[in-house]
Structure formats: structure tokens, C-alpha cells
Motif scaffolding. Structure first.
Motif, PDB file in Angstrom:
ATOM      1  N   TYR A  11       0.589  -9.248  -7.056  1.00 38.68           N
ATOM      2  CA  TYR A  11       0.853 -10.552  -6.459  1.00 38.68           C
ATOM      3  C   TYR A  11      -0.122 -11.544  -7.065  1.00 38.68           C
ATOM      4  O   TYR A  11      -1.331 -11.305  -7.074  1.00 38.68           O
ATOM      5  N   LEU A  18      -3.518  -9.687  -7.435  1.00 35.42           N
ATOM      6  CA  LEU A  18      -3.784  -8.458  -6.683  1.00 35.42           C
ATOM      7  C   LEU A  18      -2.837  -7.372  -7.165  1.00 35.42           C
ATOM      8  O   LEU A  18      -1.623  -7.484  -7.005  1.00 35.42           O
ATOM      9  N   SER A  39      -2.369   3.654   4.663  1.00 26.95           N
ATOM     10  CA  SER A  39      -3.064   2.756   5.580  1.00 26.95           C
ATOM     11  C   SER A  39      -2.547   1.331   5.387  1.00 26.95           C
ATOM     12  O   SER A  39      -1.817   1.044   4.431  1.00 26.95           O
ATOM     13  N   SER A  42      -1.865  -0.759   1.948  1.00 23.64           N
ATOM     14  CA  SER A  42      -1.791   0.171   0.814  1.00 23.64           C
ATOM     15  C   SER A  42      -0.569  -0.085  -0.076  1.00 23.64           C
ATOM     16  O   SER A  42      -0.438   0.547  -1.125  1.00 23.64           O
ATOM     17  N   LYS A  44       2.836  -0.210   1.154  1.00 21.01           N
ATOM     18  CA  LYS A  44       4.062   0.444   1.641  1.00 21.01           C
ATOM     19  C   LYS A  44       5.241  -0.530   1.681  1.00 21.01           C
ATOM     20  O   LYS A  44       6.325  -0.226   1.188  1.00 21.01           O
ATOM     21  N   THR A  46       5.508  -3.379   0.187  1.00 26.15           N
ATOM     22  CA  THR A  46       5.788  -3.830  -1.177  1.00 26.15           C
ATOM     23  C   THR A  46       6.722  -2.838  -1.870  1.00 26.15           C
ATOM     24  O   THR A  46       7.731  -3.231  -2.472  1.00 26.15           O
TER      25      THR A  46
HETATM   26  N1  ADP Z   1       3.742 -11.995  -0.870  1.00 21.90           N
HETATM   27  C1  ADP Z   1       2.468 -11.621  -1.024  1.00 21.90           C
HETATM   28  N2  ADP Z   1       1.605 -12.403  -1.708  1.00 21.90           N
HETATM   29  C2  ADP Z   1       0.317 -12.020  -1.894  1.00 21.90           C
HETATM   30  N3  ADP Z   1      -0.195 -10.855  -1.441  1.00 21.90           N
HETATM   31  C3  ADP Z   1       0.632 -10.043  -0.759  1.00 21.90           C
HETATM   32  C4  ADP Z   1       2.002 -10.375  -0.509  1.00 21.90           C
HETATM   33  N4  ADP Z   1       2.567  -9.359   0.189  1.00 21.90           N
HETATM   34  C5  ADP Z   1       1.591  -8.452   0.370  1.00 21.90           C
HETATM   35  N5  ADP Z   1       0.435  -8.838  -0.192  1.00 21.90           N
HETATM   36  C6  ADP Z   1      -0.830  -8.076  -0.226  1.00 21.90           C
HETATM   37  O1  ADP Z   1      -0.560  -6.849  -0.901  1.00 21.90           O
HETATM   38  C7  ADP Z   1      -1.217  -5.755  -0.294  1.00 21.90           C
HETATM   39  C8  ADP Z   1      -0.180  -4.716   0.140  1.00 21.90           C
HETATM   40  O2  ADP Z   1       0.647  -5.271   1.144  1.00 21.90           O
HETATM   41  P1  ADP Z   1       1.811  -4.470   1.852  1.00 21.90           P
HETATM   42  O3  ADP Z   1       2.732  -3.921   0.845  1.00 21.90           O
HETATM   43  O4  ADP Z   1       2.393  -5.391   2.880  1.00 21.90           O
HETATM   44  O5  ADP Z   1       1.004  -3.283   2.541  1.00 21.90           O
HETATM   45  P2  ADP Z   1       1.377  -2.328   3.763  1.00 21.90           P
HETATM   46  O6  ADP Z   1       2.835  -2.517   4.082  1.00 21.90           O
HETATM   47  O7  ADP Z   1       1.040  -0.954   3.284  1.00 21.90           O
HETATM   48  O8  ADP Z   1       0.493  -2.734   4.900  1.00 21.90           O
HETATM   49  C9  ADP Z   1      -2.004  -6.346   0.875  1.00 21.90           C
HETATM   50  O9  ADP Z   1      -3.321  -6.564   0.444  1.00 21.90           O
HETATM   51  C10 ADP Z   1      -1.310  -7.667   1.155  1.00 21.90           C
HETATM   52  O10 ADP Z   1      -2.183  -8.600   1.701  1.00 21.90           O
END
Ligand code: ADP
Ligand code: MG
Length: 241
Positions: A11, A18, A39, A42, A44, A46
Motif C-alpha cells: 500500500y 507498506l 494476527s 498481518s 488477511k 488484503t
Molecule cells: N487501503 C489501505 N491503505 C493503506 N494501508 C492499508 C490499507 N488496507 C490495509 N492497510 C494496512 O495493511 C496492513 C494489513 O492490513 P489487513 O490486510 O487489513 O490486515 P488484517 O486483515 O490481517 O488485520 C495493516 O497494517 C493495515 O493498516
């Protein structure tokens, strides 16, 4: 059915990047009941969003039912989603001013099916999740478990081959969580592939295969036979956390 090879996703916000998925290799066959566990943060959701073609990935390849999902036109992506995929979310995403039957029938409304026909089909699916008596109730009159069952019935009405569920029990207490897991298991018994995301190891251990995500990679894949061993080890991990 699902085949990922070295899938990466970052992202980018402003000058920050990130790197969330750092090379995911994963095979899921038709008819499997799989959980993606890890956790918070992590990756998931995404990963699940990529699998459901709700989001793009940056590198690697993803084949869904033989089609390469990459730089796909929205039209083709929508076609694949409509033919293959149903979604269930933690927060149910029901329409508050529509009753249970209307919520379940909604996908058919968008497909142009007339009211009488779509209500009849919606009744069948409400019955399947044990809520036929609740057809005329609004979401606000239902418990969390009932709302999730309505959402599951809605996801089934387009006859998907795969259900993607992001923390489907995340907003529920333990006993209603088990109710929802029982329904997902029944759906899987009917031949539908079910892929869910959870951070709870007891929910994960109700599935046939656990894909454990850690630091953007698949840490391990645990199959049915190894679940006991997994629970034991996981309990140890919690003790030392
Ligand atoms: N659209 C986005 N833009 C920027 N960062 C994101 C976005 N979606 C998720 N993140 C970041 O990516 C990482 C993984 O997110 P995510 O897949 O939602 O994790 P989980 O579902 O395992 O809790 C986290 O650090 C989250 O803050
Ligand atoms: Mg998530």
C-alpha cells in the motif's frame, strides 16, 4: 480453483509504502474449507480481497478457475465475481430499512429478476439458514447471529462456487459464532468452497485447512489431521506471548 504464485502487495500512501504481502504461494482446490489465520494487521483481509478480485496485487500471478486475474478490465472482473464468488463480512452489511427477505433477494433484484420470482427464491435460501419465520423482520430486530445468517443466505442466492468470509464471527459471541460456523460447514458440505479469515484459533480449527499468515508470508499450512498439534502449539505460543 485458486492458485497464487509469489503474490506481492504494497500500500502506497504519499511517500510511504507498506509491503503487506511478501510472496504468497497458495493452492486451494474446489470444495475445500479453508481459514486464513493471523494476527491483526498481518494482511488477511488484503489477501482475501485479492482472492475475491476486490483489490489488485503488484507482483506474481493469481489464477482463479483457470483465468489469470491481473490487470483485468472491471467488466471481466465483475463477470468472474458474479459467476463464482459470494462475500460475507464481519459487519453483515445488510440494508437497515429492508427486511430479511428483501436483503436476501437483493442480488436478484440487481440481476433484473421480478419481485415474485426473487422473493420465492429468497424464501428458499432463508429457509436454508433456518430463518424463514424471520422473513419480514428488519435487521434491527434480529440478533447478530441471525443477521449473519441473512448475509450468508444473500451471498448464496447467486449460486457462487466460492464464499469468501472476512471475520464472519468477529462481531459475535462464542455460541452464535458456532452457529455461523455450522452453516458455513453445511454450505461446504453442499460442495461450495469456503475461505474465511479469522484471528481466532478455535474458529480456524473448525476448518479443514489453516493457512497461517505471519509477516506477510505464509508461515505454515495446517491440515485436518494436524489440528490437535496446532492447538497445543498455539496455546504454548499464547502462554509465552
Ligand atoms: N487501503 C489501505 N491503505 C493503506 N494501508 C492499508 C490499507 N488496507 C490495509 N492497510 C494496512 O495493511 C496492513 C494489513 O492490513 P489487513 O490486510 O487489513 O490486515 P488484517 O486483515 O490481517 O488485520 C495493516 O497494517 C493495515 O493498516
Ligand atoms: Mg482484516
Amino acid at each position: 480453483m485458486i492458485s497464487l504464485n509469489n503474490v506481492h502487495k504494497s500500500y502506497v500512501t504519499g511517500s510511504n509504502s507498506l509491503h503487506v504481502l511478501k510472496g504468497i504461494d497458495l493452492e486451494i482446490k474446489s470444495g475445500e474449507f479453508v481459514s486464513i489465520m493471523g494476527s491483526s494487521g498481518s494482511g488477511k483481509s488484503t489477501l482475501l480481497n485479492i482472492l475475491g478480485i476486490l483489490d489488485n496485487y503488484d507482483e506474481g500471478s493469481y489464477y482463479l478457475n483457470g483465468s489469470l486475474v491481473k490487470d483485468m478490465s472491471e467488466k471481466k472482473a465483475a463477470k468472474l465475481r458474479n459467476e463464482l464468488v459470494g462475500f460475507v463480512f464481519q459487519s453483515f452489511n445488510l440494508i437497515s430499512f429492508k427486511n430479511a427477505l428483501e436483503n436476501v433477494a437483493l442480488p436478484l433484484y440487481y440481476q433484473g429478476v421480478n419481485r415474485k420470482k426473487r422473493n420465492k427464491i429468497a424464501e428458499e435460501y432463508l429457509d436454508k439458514v433456518g430463518l424463514l419465520d424471520w422473513a419480514t423482520h428488519l435487521p434491527s430486530e434480529m440478533s447478530g447471529g441471525q443477521k449473519q445468517r441473512v448475509a450468508i443466505a444473500r451471498s448464496l442466492i447467486s449460486q457462487p462456487k466460492i464464499i469468501f468470509a472476512d471475520e464472519p464471527t468477529g462481531a459475535l459471541d462464542t455460541s452464535t459464532s458456532y452457529e455461523v460456523m455450522d452453516i458455513l460447514k453445511e454450505i461446504n458440505d453442499d460442495g461450495i468452497t469456503v475461505i474465511l479469515v479469522t484471528h481466532e484459533h478455535d474458529i480456524a480449527s473448525m476448518t479443514q485447512k489453516i493457512v497461517r499468515l505471519k509477516d506477510g508470508r505464509i508461515d505454515e499450512i495446517i491440515k485436518n489431521g494436524d489440528l490437535k498439534n496446532f492447538q497445543h502449539r498455539y496455546a504454548k505460543e499464547l502462554e509465552t506471548a
